[in-house]
Motif scaffolding. Structure first.
Motif, PDB file in Angstrom:
ATOM      1  N   MET A 181       0.843  -1.194   0.000  1.00  0.00           N
ATOM      2  CA  MET A 181       0.000   0.000   0.000  1.00  0.00           C
ATOM      3  C   MET A 181       0.878   1.244   0.000  1.00  0.00           C
ATOM      4  O   MET A 181       1.770   1.390   0.832  1.00  0.00           O
ATOM      5  CB  MET A 181      -0.918  -0.002   1.233  1.00  0.00           C
ATOM      6  CG  MET A 181      -1.762   1.255   1.362  1.00  0.00           C
ATOM      7  SD  MET A 181      -2.976   1.182   2.693  1.00  0.00           S
ATOM      8  CE  MET A 181      -4.205   0.097   1.961  1.00  0.00           C
ATOM      9  N   ARG A 182       0.604   2.138  -0.943  1.00  0.00           N
ATOM     10  CA  ARG A 182       1.387   3.363  -1.083  1.00  0.00           C
ATOM     11  C   ARG A 182       0.806   4.462  -0.198  1.00  0.00           C
ATOM     12  O   ARG A 182      -0.406   4.664  -0.162  1.00  0.00           O
ATOM     13  CB  ARG A 182       1.385   3.829  -2.538  1.00  0.00           C
ATOM     14  CG  ARG A 182       2.051   2.866  -3.501  1.00  0.00           C
ATOM     15  CD  ARG A 182       1.861   3.316  -4.940  1.00  0.00           C
ATOM     16  NE  ARG A 182       2.420   4.638  -5.170  1.00  0.00           N
ATOM     17  CZ  ARG A 182       3.693   4.873  -5.488  1.00  0.00           C
ATOM     18  NH1 ARG A 182       4.539   3.865  -5.612  1.00  0.00           N
ATOM     19  NH2 ARG A 182       4.130   6.102  -5.696  1.00  0.00           N
ATOM     20  N   ALA A 183       1.684   5.184   0.506  1.00  0.00           N
ATOM     21  CA  ALA A 183       1.225   6.236   1.408  1.00  0.00           C
ATOM     22  C   ALA A 183       2.060   7.497   1.237  1.00  0.00           C
ATOM     23  O   ALA A 183       3.231   7.449   0.850  1.00  0.00           O
ATOM     24  CB  ALA A 183       1.290   5.768   2.858  1.00  0.00           C
ATOM     25  N   VAL A 184       1.425   8.625   1.539  1.00  0.00           N
ATOM     26  CA  VAL A 184       2.080   9.930   1.583  1.00  0.00           C
ATOM     27  C   VAL A 184       1.765  10.546   2.937  1.00  0.00           C
ATOM     28  O   VAL A 184       0.651  10.395   3.451  1.00  0.00           O
ATOM     29  CB  VAL A 184       1.569  10.849   0.452  1.00  0.00           C
ATOM     30  CG1 VAL A 184       2.061  12.277   0.646  1.00  0.00           C
ATOM     31  CG2 VAL A 184       2.015  10.326  -0.903  1.00  0.00           C
ATOM     32  N   CYS A 185       2.737  11.229   3.519  1.00  0.00           N
ATOM     33  CA  CYS A 185       2.536  11.901   4.799  1.00  0.00           C
ATOM     34  C   CYS A 185       2.663  13.407   4.609  1.00  0.00           C
ATOM     35  O   CYS A 185       3.602  13.880   3.959  1.00  0.00           O
ATOM     36  CB  CYS A 185       3.563  11.408   5.821  1.00  0.00           C
ATOM     37  SG  CYS A 185       3.453  12.214   7.430  1.00  0.00           S
ATOM     38  N   LEU A 186       1.727  14.154   5.183  1.00  0.00           N
ATOM     39  CA  LEU A 186       1.794  15.611   5.204  1.00  0.00           C
ATOM     40  C   LEU A 186       2.069  16.055   6.636  1.00  0.00           C
ATOM     41  O   LEU A 186       1.421  15.576   7.571  1.00  0.00           O
ATOM     42  CB  LEU A 186       0.478  16.236   4.730  1.00  0.00           C
ATOM     43  CG  LEU A 186      -0.088  15.800   3.374  1.00  0.00           C
ATOM     44  CD1 LEU A 186      -1.329  16.626   3.036  1.00  0.00           C
ATOM     45  CD2 LEU A 186       0.943  15.914   2.272  1.00  0.00           C
ATOM     46  N   LEU A 187       3.029  16.968   6.800  1.00  0.00           N
ATOM     47  CA  LEU A 187       3.348  17.456   8.141  1.00  0.00           C
ATOM     48  C   LEU A 187       3.822  18.899   8.077  1.00  0.00           C
ATOM     49  O   LEU A 187       4.177  19.411   7.020  1.00  0.00           O
ATOM     50  CB  LEU A 187       4.390  16.564   8.822  1.00  0.00           C
ATOM     51  CG  LEU A 187       5.743  16.314   8.140  1.00  0.00           C
ATOM     52  CD1 LEU A 187       6.680  17.497   8.275  1.00  0.00           C
ATOM     53  CD2 LEU A 187       6.411  15.079   8.717  1.00  0.00           C
ATOM     54  N   SER A 188       3.830  19.526   9.260  1.00  0.00           N
ATOM     55  CA  SER A 188       4.276  20.919   9.354  1.00  0.00           C
ATOM     56  C   SER A 188       5.356  21.134  10.402  1.00  0.00           C
ATOM     57  O   SER A 188       5.987  22.194  10.418  1.00  0.00           O
ATOM     58  CB  SER A 188       3.091  21.838   9.698  1.00  0.00           C
ATOM     59  OG  SER A 188       2.089  21.786   8.719  1.00  0.00           O
ATOM     60  N   GLY A 189       5.548  20.155  11.297  1.00  0.00           N
ATOM     61  CA  GLY A 189       6.403  20.411  12.450  1.00  0.00           C
ATOM     62  C   GLY A 189       7.489  19.389  12.690  1.00  0.00           C
ATOM     63  O   GLY A 189       8.188  18.960  11.775  1.00  0.00           O
ATOM     64  N   THR A 190       7.587  18.960  13.949  1.00  0.00           N
ATOM     65  CA  THR A 190       8.733  18.161  14.390  1.00  0.00           C
ATOM     66  C   THR A 190       8.704  16.721  13.896  1.00  0.00           C
ATOM     67  O   THR A 190       9.732  16.052  13.885  1.00  0.00           O
ATOM     68  CB  THR A 190       8.811  18.143  15.925  1.00  0.00           C
ATOM     69  OG1 THR A 190       7.583  17.626  16.452  1.00  0.00           O
ATOM     70  CG2 THR A 190       9.034  19.556  16.463  1.00  0.00           C
ATOM     71  N   GLY A 191       7.532  16.234  13.539  1.00  0.00           N
ATOM     72  CA  GLY A 191       7.460  14.874  13.018  1.00  0.00           C
ATOM     73  C   GLY A 191       7.552  13.795  14.076  1.00  0.00           C
ATOM     74  O   GLY A 191       8.038  12.697  13.798  1.00  0.00           O
ATOM     75  N   THR A 192       7.059  14.072  15.293  1.00  0.00           N
ATOM     76  CA  THR A 192       7.120  13.045  16.339  1.00  0.00           C
ATOM     77  C   THR A 192       6.226  11.854  15.987  1.00  0.00           C
ATOM     78  O   THR A 192       6.618  10.697  16.179  1.00  0.00           O
ATOM     79  CB  THR A 192       6.709  13.623  17.702  1.00  0.00           C
ATOM     80  OG1 THR A 192       5.436  14.273  17.584  1.00  0.00           O
ATOM     81  CG2 THR A 192       7.739  14.631  18.189  1.00  0.00           C
ATOM     82  N   ASN A 193       5.037  12.129  15.473  1.00  0.00           N
ATOM     83  CA  ASN A 193       4.183  11.021  15.041  1.00  0.00           C
ATOM     84  C   ASN A 193       4.788  10.303  13.840  1.00  0.00           C
ATOM     85  O   ASN A 193       4.704   9.077  13.732  1.00  0.00           O
ATOM     86  CB  ASN A 193       2.778  11.531  14.697  1.00  0.00           C
ATOM     87  CG  ASN A 193       1.838  11.497  15.890  1.00  0.00           C
ATOM     88  OD1 ASN A 193       1.603  10.447  16.476  1.00  0.00           O
ATOM     89  ND2 ASN A 193       1.315  12.646  16.254  1.00  0.00           N
ATOM     90  N   LEU A 194       5.406  11.058  12.939  1.00  0.00           N
ATOM     91  CA  LEU A 194       6.068  10.436  11.790  1.00  0.00           C
ATOM     92  C   LEU A 194       7.135   9.457  12.250  1.00  0.00           C
ATOM     93  O   LEU A 194       7.251   8.353  11.703  1.00  0.00           O
ATOM     94  CB  LEU A 194       6.695  11.501  10.894  1.00  0.00           C
ATOM     95  CG  LEU A 194       7.584  10.967   9.762  1.00  0.00           C
ATOM     96  CD1 LEU A 194       6.777  10.145   8.772  1.00  0.00           C
ATOM     97  CD2 LEU A 194       8.311  12.106   9.060  1.00  0.00           C
ATOM     98  N   GLN A 195       7.924   9.834  13.254  1.00  0.00           N
ATOM     99  CA  GLN A 195       8.993   8.963  13.733  1.00  0.00           C
ATOM    100  C   GLN A 195       8.435   7.632  14.234  1.00  0.00           C
ATOM    101  O   GLN A 195       8.975   6.562  13.931  1.00  0.00           O
ATOM    102  CB  GLN A 195       9.770   9.653  14.854  1.00  0.00           C
ATOM    103  CG  GLN A 195      10.973   8.859  15.348  1.00  0.00           C
ATOM    104  CD  GLN A 195      12.004   8.634  14.259  1.00  0.00           C
ATOM    105  OE1 GLN A 195      12.405   9.575  13.581  1.00  0.00           O
ATOM    106  NE2 GLN A 195      12.420   7.392  14.074  1.00  0.00           N
TER     107      GLN A 195
END
Length: 212
Positions: free
Chosen positions: A1-15
């Motif tokens: 499954m292909r995904a894209v992430c949009l963020l504006s800040g520190t990326g703690t959830n991304l990590q």
């Protein structure tokens, strides 16, 4: 499954999401991370992980409609099955929400539908609420108004401040966002007719997890 992430800040959830992808707990391929903020630390985290990154600085656009169109086209190129909002602070256009309807998932720091918008930790304290938390929901044009999948709830202590609430709520975010993204990736979760479908059945109310 292909995904894209949009963020504006520190990326703690991304990590946390990246760690779960690495262990196979969230079976997706994160193909791109896009930010509206050239100073976002989350972009650095994505670069370090070898993920394609792109900055579309909203401040450079006199007309927000042009910014939103550029964002939409940048996401369309990736042909995603899933769009993850991880601290993305811009309001998505109606056109973007409709183009990717059923594919956009967000996490919001309140027990929705209460306290939509910003500054939720301060607002619950000012209102003398007894509980606070965070919600994972599908995204529709109405701000923070999409159907809710799962929530994490904490009791507010008399000693709590906005900072302590933020920290406790974030711990819950890391737990429930990973769960929801895993369910979506395994085709156990979808939005149908603006309703949450979980394991093929309509979810009457959000799944609730309490702080230990």
């Amino acid at each position: 499954m292909r995904a894209v992430c949009l963020l504006s800040g520190t990326g703690t959830n991304l990590q946390v999401i990246l760690e779960n992808i690495a262990t196979g707990n969230i079976p997706i391929s994160l193909n791109a991370v896009i930010s509206d903020n050239p100073m976002a630390k989350g972009i650095e985290k994505a670069d370090t992980s070898g993920i394609t990154t792109k900055v579309i600085d909203y401040k450079l656009y006199d007309e927000q409609s042009i910014y939103h169109e550029q964002l939409k086209q940048s996401v369309l190129i990736e042909n995603p099955d899933l769009i993850i909002l991880a601290g993305y602070m811009r309001i998505l256009s109606d056109d973007f929400c409709e183009t990717f309807r059923g594919k956009i998932i967000n996490i919001h720091p309140s027990l929705l539908p209460a306290y939509k918008g910003l500054n939720t930790h301060h607002r619950v304290l000012e209102a003398k609420e007894t509980h606070h938390g965070t919600s994972v929901h599908f995204v529709i044009p109405e701000l923070d108004g999409g159907p809710i999948v799962i929530q994490y709830r904490i009791k507010i202590h008399s000693s709590d401040t906005a900072d302590t609430l933020k920290k406790r709520v974030q711990e819950g975010e890391y737990q429930i966002y990973s769960k929801a993204l895993k369910w979506f990736a395994l085709d156990q979760l979808e939005m149908k007719n603006d309703k949450v479908m979980f394991h093929g059945d309509h979810l009457d109310k959000p799944i609730l997890i309490e702080e230990n």
